[in-house]
Design a protein around this motif. Structure first.
Motif, PDB file in Angstrom:
ATOM      1  N   GLN A  72       0.836  -1.204   0.000  1.00  0.00           N
ATOM      2  CA  GLN A  72       0.000   0.000   0.000  1.00  0.00           C
ATOM      3  C   GLN A  72       0.869   1.251   0.000  1.00  0.00           C
ATOM      4  N   GLN A  73       1.906   1.248   0.834  1.00  0.00           N
ATOM      5  CA  GLN A  73       2.813   2.390   0.915  1.00  0.00           C
ATOM      6  C   GLN A  73       3.583   2.568  -0.396  1.00  0.00           C
ATOM      7  N   LYS A  74       3.971   1.452  -0.992  1.00  0.00           N
ATOM      8  CA  LYS A  74       4.704   1.536  -2.259  1.00  0.00           C
ATOM      9  C   LYS A  74       3.829   2.117  -3.372  1.00  0.00           C
ATOM     10  N   ALA A  75       2.577   1.716  -3.399  1.00  0.00           N
ATOM     11  CA  ALA A  75       1.662   2.265  -4.427  1.00  0.00           C
ATOM     12  C   ALA A  75       1.508   3.762  -4.245  1.00  0.00           C
ATOM     13  N   MET A  76       1.416   4.221  -3.012  1.00  0.00           N
ATOM     14  CA  MET A  76       1.280   5.647  -2.728  1.00  0.00           C
ATOM     15  C   MET A  76       2.549   6.398  -3.140  1.00  0.00           C
ATOM     16  N   LEU A  77       3.700   5.831  -2.862  1.00  0.00           N
ATOM     17  CA  LEU A  77       4.960   6.478  -3.228  1.00  0.00           C
ATOM     18  C   LEU A  77       5.093   6.601  -4.749  1.00  0.00           C
ATOM     19  N   LEU A  95       2.605   0.193 -12.272  1.00  0.00           N
ATOM     20  CA  LEU A  95       3.305  -0.306 -11.086  1.00  0.00           C
ATOM     21  C   LEU A  95       2.432  -0.203  -9.824  1.00  0.00           C
ATOM     22  N   ALA A  96       1.703   0.910  -9.729  1.00  0.00           N
ATOM     23  CA  ALA A  96       0.831   1.081  -8.561  1.00  0.00           C
ATOM     24  C   ALA A  96      -0.270   0.022  -8.561  1.00  0.00           C
ATOM     25  N   LYS A  97      -0.738  -0.274  -9.767  1.00  0.00           N
ATOM     26  CA  LYS A  97      -1.768  -1.305  -9.862  1.00  0.00           C
ATOM     27  C   LYS A  97      -1.217  -2.660  -9.442  1.00  0.00           C
ATOM     28  N   LYS A 102      -0.671  -7.009  -5.316  1.00  0.00           N
ATOM     29  CA  LYS A 102       0.112  -7.720  -4.307  1.00  0.00           C
ATOM     30  C   LYS A 102      -0.443  -7.487  -2.909  1.00  0.00           C
ATOM     31  N   LYS A 103      -0.886  -6.273  -2.705  1.00  0.00           N
ATOM     32  CA  LYS A 103      -1.483  -5.955  -1.410  1.00  0.00           C
ATOM     33  C   LYS A 103      -2.712  -6.839  -1.169  1.00  0.00           C
ATOM     34  N   GLU A 104      -3.557  -6.942  -2.204  1.00  0.00           N
ATOM     35  CA  GLU A 104      -4.788  -7.741  -2.067  1.00  0.00           C
ATOM     36  C   GLU A 104      -4.463  -9.220  -1.864  1.00  0.00           C
ATOM     37  N   GLU A 105      -3.448  -9.703  -2.581  1.00  0.00           N
ATOM     38  CA  GLU A 105      -3.042 -11.101  -2.401  1.00  0.00           C
ATOM     39  C   GLU A 105      -2.595 -11.364  -0.974  1.00  0.00           C
TER      40      GLU A 105
END
Length: 238
Positions: A72-77, A95-97, A102-105
């Protein structure tokens, strides 16, 4: 029909015979306690294994949650870098997607691990209850075994004493005493009989000698001869 009845009676008799030949209650109780202690060891091993799985599932849940938060933090960054012009918008979206996927997994893995952890915790609680029950039963049986051994000692001692008392009061002892009395009476009568036989077997000379004290008469004659030799008149009175 009679044939089957006979078979049933034979089977019933064999069953009763098998019961009569069973080991005594003490040995059976001791074996039962040994079996329960074996079950206790197996239950403790199973408890340790399930606890290990529960701990592992709990750790996995926490790890998956942390990974989900990290993605989640990586997607925000990544999206922030688009605002700063550090990365192309389309690439950032891709990349955010992927990060959100990965977050959902990881969230799904976290939920699965959490469910497994709850199941393991339930199993642990059940195993702990079973172990506690086994421990209580072992303690109960051991106490009952002590009581049973004490009762066996008391019953054995009582049986032996009662048996001795029964033998003392039995008619066989009285009969033995009566036989001894008869034996003594018989021996005494036999002794008297031998005495009578000895008396009747004396010769007439024995009877005459018994009637006349020959020893005293011989002594008197010897005394008279001695006085005659010395010239003493035995007819004079002092």
């Amino acid at each position: 029909m009679n044939f089957f009845k006979r078979l049933f009676k034979i089977g019933e008799a064999e069953a009763h015979s098998a019961i009569d030949k069973m080991e005594d209650p003490i040995k059976m109780t001791e074996q039962g306690i040994r079996d329960m202690k074996t079950d206790l060891e197996k239950s403790l091993e199973a408890l340790a294994q399930v606890k290990a799985l529960a701990i592992r599932a709990k750790n996995d849940t926490e790890e998956f949650v942390l990974k989900a938060e990290d993605y989640q933090q990586k997607a925000m960054l990544i999206l922030k870098k688009v605002q700063n012009g550090d990365i192309d918008s389309a690439e950032a979206d891709r990349l955010a997607k992927e990060a959100l996927i990965k977050k959902e997994e990881n969230l799904q893995h976290s939920n699965r691990s959490k469910g497994e952890s709850e199941k393991f915790d339930t199993s642990v609680n059940q195993l702990e209850k079973n172990i506690q029950t086994i421990k209580q039963n072992i303690s109960k049986w051991e106490n009952e075994l002590k009581t049973l051994k004490a009762r066996v000692k008391v019953s054995t001692a009582t049986k032996n004493v009662n048996k001795q008392m029964a033998e003392i009061d039995s008619s066989s002892t009285v009969s033995m005493l009566e036989r001894m009395k008869d034996k003594v009476n018989q021996e005494e009568a036999l002794a008297d009989a031998y005495g009578d036989i000895a008396n009747t077997s004396k010769s007439i000379d024995d009877e005459i000698d018994a009637a006349v004290d020959t020893t005293k008469t011989s002594a008197e004659l010897d005394l008279a001869k001695l006085k005659e030799q010395l010239g003493i008149d035995s007819s004079k009175k002092e």
